[in-house]
Design an enzyme around this catalytic site. Structure first.
Site, PDB file in Angstrom:
ATOM      1  N   CYS A 120      53.024 -56.715 -29.684  1.00  0.00           N
ATOM      2  CA  CYS A 120      53.832 -57.013 -28.498  1.00  0.00           C
ATOM      3  C   CYS A 120      54.692 -58.263 -28.685  1.00  0.00           C
ATOM      4  CB  CYS A 120      52.903 -57.201 -27.300  1.00  0.00           C
ATOM      5  SG  CYS A 120      53.745 -57.727 -25.794  1.00  0.00           S
ATOM      6  N   TYR A 258      64.149 -52.081 -25.626  1.00  0.00           N
ATOM      7  CA  TYR A 258      63.312 -51.137 -24.884  1.00  0.00           C
ATOM      8  C   TYR A 258      64.172 -50.233 -23.998  1.00  0.00           C
ATOM      9  CZ  TYR A 258      59.081 -53.423 -26.476  1.00  0.00           C
ATOM     10  OH  TYR A 258      58.069 -53.901 -27.270  1.00  0.00           O
TER      11      TYR A 258
END
Length: 403
Positions: A120, A258
């Protein structure tokens, strides 16, 4: 050539077609396949599907019907998964949910515990600031890995290059999953269980799961227990400039990749990829004459940009369809990334095996086959340690190297 084709076609007409298997024969074959399941290690789900289609149609499913059926089923399943995992707006653009827990009031430094996942980029920010500020002893960390069902799990195993951080067990609560940790808070919790997450061991509660809040806290709110309290990654005279840059890179780069990968319409993807690469072009031009985003001073906003750049060629370029250019094609941006990577303690926070495994093997809607491509040579640890030549852009030694 036409004669040969014609003769070949004619000869096919003279050959008796193979007898069609009877339904009894097919049923018998299906039973044999199922009975052999325990003894034949090569039996697969595709073998079962082939037997079922022969039972229903007497032969393999015609290619046209097969493709149309699978396409329809997959599109429906994909739409359902994406709507749950990556919520979108009316145009199909990815809409990131807001963080649920934000820092409120004072904190007790001795009871904080950090939960992260190495894949992440948002969690990676917190690991870097924690390391640079010398908070390793004051704020312990537990490292989760993505599970195949999309959850975060504590497995305690994983590959890493020498000296890099790796997956661990839950050192604070002994839980098996991060969802269980969230569930321990007062009143329970049934929402999204995300990383990074800062936990208070004393009150048994979630302190914060917003990465930008956490890195600001680590930078200036825990100096009483920091190994390098004098290092300020967000000095007062640069706060406005830092925030200005963050307003640019967060929507277009950090979240921009994203938005490309999770776009659910062509329109949303086109818009996102254009904004991403326009911003990268702007950063490339700016960094031609500036060592860091705010001149000679390495700041929090550089860390926020770095954690996306280090993953760009590894994952975003391929998996998220950010394909217009590779980061390695940006001379200044790639050198800038290597410059930051070579800051003491930063490389140890990067685990490329975890990054690639997590993106390619667990993001099922984007990579159903879970096939992991080979790592780009320009993202290898040894390549990233090559000279970057950006020292000449500094008029003075950056503060990050003074402490």
């Amino acid at each position: 050539m036409s004669w040969c084709s014609s003769s070949f076609s004619s000869s096919l007409l003279l050959v008796n077609p193979p007898p069609r298997a009877s339904r009894n024969d097919t049923r018998r074959s299906l039973r044999m396949s199922l009975n052999n399941d325990n003894t034949n290690s090569n039996f697969t789900s595709s073998s079962l599907l082939n037997s079922i289609t022969k039972l229903l149609w007497g032969q393999s499913l015609p290619p046209g019907i097969l493709v149309a059926t699978v396409r329809t089923a997959w599109n429906s399943a994909w739409g359902l998964m994406m709507s749950q995992l990556a919520p979108s707006d009316f145009s199909g653009g990815y809409s990131r949910p807001a963080s649920k827990f934000r820092i409120l009031g004072s904190l007790s430094p001795g009871t904080l515990h950090l939960y992260v996942g190495l894949a992440c980029p948002w969690a990676h920010r917190t690991l870097i600031v924690r390391a640079l500020k010398g908070l390793e002893e004051a704020v312990a960390v537990s490292v989760a890995s993505p599970g195949m069902d999309g959850s975060w799990e504590f497995k305690g195993v994983g590959g890493a290059h020498s000296g890099s951080i790796g997956p661990s067990l839950d050192k604070a609560n002994g839980c098996r999953t991060l969802k269980e940790v969230y569930g321990l808070r007062r009143g329970g919790y049934d929402g999204r269980s995300t990383v990074p997450m800062l936990w208070d061991k004393g009150s048994k509660d979630v302190v914060c799961n917003e990465s930008y809040d956490i890195i600001q806290l680590f930078n200036s709110g825990l100096n009483s227990v920091a190994g390098k309290p004098e290092l300020d990654l967000s000095p007062p005279e640069l706060k406005e400039e830092i925030e200005e840059w963050y307003r640019i890179i967060y929507p277009n780069v950090n979240n921009g990749v994203y938005r490309c990968g999770f776009a659910q319409s062509q329109e949303a993807y086109d818009r996102s990829v254009n904004e991403l690469f326009c911003t990268l072009d702007r950063l490339e031009d700016h960094l031609a004459n500036s060592r860091y985003l705010c001149g000679d001073q390495f700041t929090l906003v550089d860390i926020c940009l770095f954690t996306t750049l280090i993953r760009f060629d590894l994952a975003y370029n391929v998996l998220f369809r950010c394909t217009k250019k590779k980061l390695s094609e940006y001379a200044n941006l790639h050198a800038y990334m290597r410059d930051i990577y070579q800051i003491p303690k930063v490389a140890a926070t990067c685990n490329f095996t975890e990054i690639m495994d997590s993106y390619y093997k667990t993001l099922f809607p984007l990579n159903p086959g879970s096939i992991r491509p080979v790592m780009p040579s320009t993202s290898d640890h040894h390549f990233l340690c090559r000279p970057h030549g950006r020292e000449s852009l500094s008029s003075a030694t950056p503060a990050i190297f003074l402490y």
